[in-house]
Enzyme design. Structure first.
Site, PDB file in Angstrom:
ATOM      1  N   PRO A   2      -4.914  -0.406  -7.174  1.00 41.83           N
ATOM      2  CA  PRO A   2      -5.809   0.053  -5.615  1.00 41.83           C
ATOM      3  C   PRO A   2      -5.046   0.749  -4.729  1.00 41.83           C
ATOM      4  O   PRO A   2      -3.943   0.321  -4.382  1.00 41.83           O
ATOM      5  CB  PRO A   2      -6.176  -1.692  -5.352  1.00 41.83           C
ATOM      6  CG  PRO A   2      -5.954  -2.506  -6.337  1.00 41.83           C
ATOM      7  CD  PRO A   2      -4.802  -1.863  -7.325  1.00 41.83           C
ATOM      8  N   GLU A   3      -5.592   1.789  -4.381  1.00 47.63           N
ATOM      9  CA  GLU A   3      -5.009   2.568  -3.359  1.00 47.63           C
ATOM     10  C   GLU A   3      -5.910   2.366  -1.905  1.00 47.63           C
ATOM     11  O   GLU A   3      -6.759   1.665  -2.068  1.00 47.63           O
ATOM     12  CB  GLU A   3      -5.050   4.052  -3.921  1.00 47.63           C
ATOM     13  CG  GLU A   3      -4.146   4.137  -5.076  1.00 47.63           C
ATOM     14  CD  GLU A   3      -4.086   5.654  -5.674  1.00 47.63           C
ATOM     15  OE1 GLU A   3      -4.339   6.595  -5.191  1.00 47.63           O
ATOM     16  OE2 GLU A   3      -3.820   5.474  -6.949  1.00 47.63           O
ATOM     17  N   LYS A  54      -2.215   0.975   2.116  1.00 43.41           N
ATOM     18  CA  LYS A  54      -2.306  -0.067   1.174  1.00 43.41           C
ATOM     19  C   LYS A  54      -2.238  -1.458   1.481  1.00 43.41           C
ATOM     20  O   LYS A  54      -1.922  -2.340   0.715  1.00 43.41           O
ATOM     21  CB  LYS A  54      -1.413   0.207   0.049  1.00 43.41           C
ATOM     22  CG  LYS A  54      -1.598   1.418  -0.563  1.00 43.41           C
ATOM     23  CD  LYS A  54      -0.715   1.659  -1.814  1.00 43.41           C
ATOM     24  CE  LYS A  54      -0.921   2.778  -2.638  1.00 43.41           C
ATOM     25  NZ  LYS A  54       0.081   3.143  -3.723  1.00 43.41           N
TER      26      LYS A  54
END
Length: 431
Positions: A2-3, A54
């Site tokens: 996940p970014e 993030k």
């Protein structure tokens, strides 16, 4: 992994579904969760979220401030973290942190992480080593990069510098590939060379037209975006798309995300591993700082399965055939080749060879020096083993063959043997 867009969408999801909900009790934690116990308990509290780069901060606020002070949690999603709202009686697997609602029947807001790389910590402080967010703090992000171009972090290739969260907080593997592809920048070009050109362009614009309005600057940026501008606009494309590409309630939208990608994992694109072991996807030449000893690998298009094609029948004879796929590994992927070769070598060393079934044949014993060598299995015919010297090989187990009777000796042959024996002793033959 996940970014920045995924973290931002997760925050929007929590604020959307939890805005009108009340939660109660304590926070439940699984035994294998990578985070501390949450020392918070209240009869009624609300949950809100805020994303930055993030990281995602969750705030638990009691309706009665005197009963419990607010509690903040900062999450990192790792490789597979996400939030889901589901019935408390049907919790998903790998739900490592759970917040129960005050409804009847209750529901649970769960932090789900199948690969367990995600974590959380207590407090409201962001991680110190992370710079401004590329989405929510664009101006501060841009100034932070251009002000610190003398840092040794920009001596590396631009593809590696884009993963440095001190300057590019929120950029990950698929975003860097899409940004560099749209600007046609080789991924292994020196980062300082690429970014110093942006600094010079900004000074030239000010000299040419110092009275340029903000609207003209925005139009110019949209027509000719630079690398830092794409670090902001490309994540925003994912966030503001027609479909919520990472909405937990609509997991099927991943196909729309794949259609949005132009370079990352797209057939026909090349890939290399950088010095951190991460794969970078690109088109064209890799650049002057490409690692030596690697050849760019091209993504091949996977053929779609034909639903009308008939499945071939598998006979018992085909099942008995020896598999030959492991002996010839595919040549398209170097890593897969190495793994296949290791498996093949291990199978030769560790497993015994398959025995061949032969028809037992009678064999005549013969003279030999030293220890006898291992007998070879042959077609049904009497065969004498070759005499051998030195260390004997291990004999294979064979079915014992019946010994042949001694051949009959004719009378004439016995007489010739006597005559030859007499001649050898010097006896004179009778006339």
């Amino acid at each position: 992994m996940p970014e920045c867009p995924e973290l931002h969408l997760a925050g929007c999801f929590i604020n959307g579904v939890c805005g009108g909900l009340l939660f109660t009790g304590g926070v439940e934690r699984s035994a294998v969760g990578r985070g501390p116990e949450v020392p918070f308990r209240s009869e009624a509290y609300r949950i809100s979220a805020l994303a930055r780069g993030k990281e995602l901060r969750l705030t638990l606020s009691a309706l009665d401030p005197c009963s419990a002070p607010p509690q903040d949690l900062v999450f990192r999603f790792g490789m597979s973290g996400s939030f889901r709202l589901c019935p408390a009686a049907e919790l998903p697997r790998h739900a490592h942190l759970r917040f129960l609602t005050r409804e009847s029947p209750p529901r649970a807001l769960c932090f789900v992480d199948a690969r367990r790389f995600g974590s959380w910590r207590l407090g409201d402080a962001w991680q110190q080593d992370r710079g401004p967010c590329v989405v929510s703090e664009y101006q501060a992000f841009r100034e932070n990069v251009l002000r610190n171009l003398d840092d040794k972090a920009f001596d590396k290739p631009i593809c590696e510098a884009l993963l440095n969260q001190k300057y590019f907080n929120g950029i990950g593997n698929y975003l860097r590939a899409e940004i560099l592809y749209r600007l046609k920048i080789p991924p292994f070009e020196k980062a300082r060379t690429v970014l110093e050109a942006l600094k010079d362009q900004k000074q030239e614009r000010r000299k040419k037209d110092p009275s340029m309005t903000l609207s003209k600057k925005v139009k110019l940026m949209q027509k000719n975006p630079d690398l830092l501008e794409l670090c902001h606009t490309v994540p925003m494309e994912v966030i503001t798309g027609e479909k919520q590409l990472f909405d937990p309630e609509h997991a099927d939208n991943y196909s729309a995300f794949k259609n949005w990608l132009q370079c990352y994992l797209v057939p026909g694109m090349n890939s290399l591993r950088d010095r951190n072991g991460r794969t970078i996807w690109f088109h064209g030449e890799p650049g002057p700082m490409a690692p030596t000893g690697q050849k760019p690998r091209k993504k091949r298009a996977q053929p779609k399965a034909d639903p009308e094609a008939q499945t071939p029948k598998v006979t018992s004879r085909a099942l008995k055939r020896r598999p030959r796929a492991a002996a010839t590994p595919p040549k398209s992927d170097e890593k897969e080749e190495g793994e296949e070769e290791e498996v093949a070598d291990g199978s030769r060393k560790g497993r015994p060879r398959r025995r061949r079934t032969v028809t037992p044949a009678p064999a005549l014993p013969g003279p030999g020096k030293g220890r006898a060598r291992q007998r070879k299995r042959v077609t049904p015919a009497p065969a004498l083993p070759e005499p051998g010297k030195g260390r004997a090989r291990q004999r294979r187990r064979v079915t014992p063959a019946p010994a042949l009777p001694e051949p009959e000796v004719l009378p004439n042959a016995k007489r010739s043997r006597r005559m030859s024996a007499r001649r050898g002793r010097g006896a004179v033959p009778a006339v």
